[in-house]
Design an enzyme around this catalytic site. Structure first.
Site, PDB file in Angstrom:
ATOM      1  N   GLU A  69      32.442  70.455 -12.647  1.00 55.78           N
ATOM      2  CA  GLU A  69      32.997  71.709 -13.157  1.00 55.78           C
ATOM      3  C   GLU A  69      32.406  71.959 -14.540  1.00 55.78           C
ATOM      4  OE1 GLU A  69      37.247  71.666 -13.133  1.00 55.78           O
ATOM      5  OE2 GLU A  69      37.314  70.864 -11.099  1.00 55.78           O
TER       6      GLU A  69
ATOM      7  N   ASP B 191      44.442  74.660 -21.397  1.00 61.24           N
ATOM      8  CA  ASP B 191      43.789  73.443 -21.860  1.00 61.24           C
ATOM      9  C   ASP B 191      44.521  72.809 -23.038  1.00 61.24           C
ATOM     10  OD1 ASP B 191      41.637  73.619 -20.023  1.00 61.24           O
ATOM     11  OD2 ASP B 191      40.801  75.238 -21.218  1.00 61.24           O
TER      12      ASP B 191
END
Length: 254
Positions: free
Chosen positions: A45, A56
């Protein structure tokens, strides 16, 4: 059938690694991808850095901030990986937020991904309903899989809807926290993994968030097809650079 779908048919548990494009150094992107493939990673990814990465944790946020400071942009990423398929054969997924893709133009972005050899996208802030109504046909036109996240709080009804519009795998977030904030899996997570497994979905699941070594990789893949490591890998990049990749992957796969 794209490379993700082909890889999912293999009779093995898959290790996917996330990293932020342009980190630690602006021009590390291709070297990181090559080293990950060379050391046995099954899927990669590529994180497209964004100034407001909501899903995140601090480790990935800091890498994203640094990558932007280094000069990483959507256009530069495409330039860096324009010849990637000359040496890389494993699936490549771009993970990023929808705003930069809209600025680039959604169809233009998908067309560029297809041209370069990207197999799928993960867009945490693109709701599945909006995707199904407005963008699914565009993704299919360019043979791109769009991968959606589920959490322990996602209802069975919504999971089944996500399953119905997906054509690769479902990204099974191990907890409702942000990335990098869990360590190991307790009974609650294991029960969640079992619950999703018992839904008998048509798309396999790959677990993310909280995987950082062989123990957590094995736990995560007991009921799932594979696992994704992000924060722990970025921490290793920060501490050991690209040359630390072989030992990191060995520590996970054994």
């Amino acid at each position: 059938m794209n490379r993700i779908q082909q890889k999912l048919q293999e009779n093995k548990k898959l290790l996917s690694i996330y990293f932020t494009a342009g980190y630690p150094e602006l021009n590390d992107t291709v070297n990181i991808i090559q080293s990950l493939q060379d050391n046995g990673v099954e899927m990669i990814e590529i994180g497209l850095p964004f100034s407001d990465p909501l899903a995140d944790g601090p480790t990935i946020q800091e890498s994203s901030t640094q990558a932007l400071h280094n000069g990483m942009t959507t256009q530069l990423l495409f330039e860096q990986i324009k010849d990637i398929r000359k040496t890389i054969h494993i699936p490549l997924v771009i993970m990023g937020y929808f705003n930069p893709m809209m600025q680039y133009g959604v169809e233009a972005f998908c067309a560029k991904c297809a041209e370069i050899g990207i197999d799928g996208l993960i867009i945490p802030d693109l709701p599945v309903d909006v995707y199904a109504e407005q963008y699914k046909s565009t993704f299919e036109k360019y043979n791109l899989s769009n991968i959606f996240l589920i959490t322990p709080q996602t209802s069975d009804e919504r999971i089944r809807f996500i399953d119905s519009v997906s054509d690769a795998f479902i990204y099974m977030v191990s907890s409702a926290a942000v990335t990098g904030s869990t360590s190991g899996f307790g009974d609650i997570q294991q029960d969640y993994f079992k619950r999703i497994n018992n839904l008998n979905l048509k798309n396999p699941q790959i677990v993310g968030f909280g995987i950082n070594n062989k123990t957590t990789f094995d736990q995560a893949t007991t009921f799932a097809k594979g696992a994704i490591i992000g924060s722990a890998f970025i921490k290793n990049l920060t501490e050991n650079g690209v040359q630390g990749i072989p030992q990191f992957v060995k520590n996970v796969l054994g």
